[in-house]
Design an enzyme around this catalytic site. Structure first.
Site, short mmCIF file in Angstrom:
data_model
loop_
_atom_site.label_atom_id
_atom_site.label_comp_id
_atom_site.label_asym_id
_atom_site.label_seq_id
_atom_site.Cartn_x
_atom_site.Cartn_y
_atom_site.Cartn_z
N CYS A 167 1.94 28.34 -24.12
CA CYS A 167 1.90 28.23 -22.66
C CYS A 167 2.93 29.19 -22.10
O CYS A 167 4.13 28.95 -22.19
CB CYS A 167 2.18 26.80 -22.20
SG CYS A 167 2.14 26.62 -20.40
N GLU A 205 -8.17 25.00 -17.47
CA GLU A 205 -7.46 24.90 -18.75
C GLU A 205 -8.03 23.78 -19.61
O GLU A 205 -8.25 22.67 -19.14
CB GLU A 205 -5.97 24.63 -18.52
CG GLU A 205 -5.18 25.86 -18.12
CD GLU A 205 -3.69 25.66 -18.33
OE1 GLU A 205 -3.28 25.41 -19.49
OE2 GLU A 205 -2.95 25.73 -17.34
N GLY A 208 -3.77 32.61 -19.62
CA GLY A 208 -5.03 32.98 -18.97
C GLY A 208 -4.90 34.28 -18.20
O GLY A 208 -5.83 35.11 -18.19
N HIS A 240 -9.36 31.85 -24.94
CA HIS A 240 -9.79 32.03 -23.56
C HIS A 240 -11.12 32.77 -23.51
O HIS A 240 -11.38 33.66 -24.33
CB HIS A 240 -8.78 32.86 -22.76
CG HIS A 240 -7.50 32.16 -22.49
ND1 HIS A 240 -7.27 31.46 -21.32
CD2 HIS A 240 -6.36 32.04 -23.21
CE1 HIS A 240 -6.06 30.95 -21.35
NE2 HIS A 240 -5.48 31.29 -22.49
N CYS A 251 -2.03 29.84 -14.99
CA CYS A 251 -2.13 29.78 -16.45
C CYS A 251 -1.65 31.12 -16.97
O CYS A 251 -2.31 32.14 -16.79
CB CYS A 251 -3.56 29.50 -16.90
SG CYS A 251 -3.78 29.50 -18.69
#
Length: 271
Positions: free
Chosen positions: A69, A206, A218, A157, A215
């Site tokens: 993250c 997410e 992302g 992703h 994100c």
């Protein structure tokens, strides 16, 4: 145990300091209950590490544990830099080591490492060209969305390119694709509007958390996917619901993310 309530570009975290405890062990229902009680997108634990300055453990809002993250890494790095006075440090995660550097009073740059682009690394259930995988939403002869790019930035992703990110069906399509059989580990779903060679508007569903204000992984995935399709430069601002991130896919192959952090407050919970 004490926790910090922080956010990175609106992505909200409850961050627990378990460095003296050794490890914070949470069942899925416990992690999900903490996320709900603290209104956090993710629950984070700072734990001791033998190879880095700290180990960062991450649970999504549904209680599932994940590997990376980027927004949380910036928050953890900012806290530790203020504590130690250092301007650089390394954060270990199950998705790999992340190097952090101070970029301002409330800004941190994270070296997210090189993207994983092979179909086996996403991972996908079958061999595909990850620049645009064979996935369509809507009628076969007139799909609403199709050929998303696939990138792993510590977690998987897919990125759909859309004409208007504000109107993209992020919640309905994200919920549908998150557990699609093509993705054995599930997937985060991005909806990217390339507004200029150096500017991308992005919304992200997410995996395990739903539609979030930001994100970090992302945003990195969106830049990489767009550049691989020759839609943008290697460096661009990515505008998310909670703010702006600067993503730079440098010549050494690593993706660097710079963005803001905010300390909202602190509290404690019995653990």
């Amino acid at each position: 145990m004490r926790f910090l309530k922080m956010n990175g570009a609106g992505n909200a975290f409850a961050i627990f300091d378990a460095r003296e405890k050794g490890r914070l062990t949470l069942a899925e229902d416990q992690a999900a209950a903490i996320a709900k009680a603290t209104r956090a997108d993710q629950v984070i634990a700072m734990e001791p590490s033998g190879e880095a300055d700290v180990f960062m453990r991450i649970w999504n809002a549904d209680g599932s544990e994940v590997g990376a993250c980027g927004n949380a890494a910036r928050c953890v790095a900012w806290f530790l830099m203020n504590e130690t006075g250092h301007s650089r440090l390394t954060i270990a995660t199950t998705g790999g080591n992340l190097r952090a550097e101070r970029a301002g009073e409330y800004a941190i740059t994270i070296d997210m490492g090189p993207p994983k682009l092979d179909w086996t690394e996403i991972p996908l259930e079958e061999r595909m060209d990850t620049r645009g995988i064979d996935l369509k939403i809507g009628p076969i002869d007139n799909p609403v969305l199709q050929l998303p790019g696939a990138v792993n930035m510590g977690n998987p992703h897919v990125v759909f390119f859309v004409e208007d990110a504000e109107k993209a069906p992020a919640e309905t399509v994200g919920r549908m694709i998150e557990r699609h059989p093509l993705f054995p580990e599930g997937v985060n779903v991005g909806f990217a509007e390339v507004q200029a060679p150096d500017r991308i508007r992005l919304r992200v569903w997410e995996r395990g958390a739903g539609l979030t204000k930001a994100c970090g992984t992302g945003a990195c995935a969106a830049l990489v996917a767009a550049h691989r399709r020759r839609m943008c430069e290697r460096k661009a601002s990515v505008i998310v619901d909670g703010g702006e991130l600067l993503i730079d896919w440098r010549g050494n192959g690593h993706v660097f993310m710079t963005g803001p952090v905010e300390l909202e407050g602190e509290g404690s919970l019995p653990l």
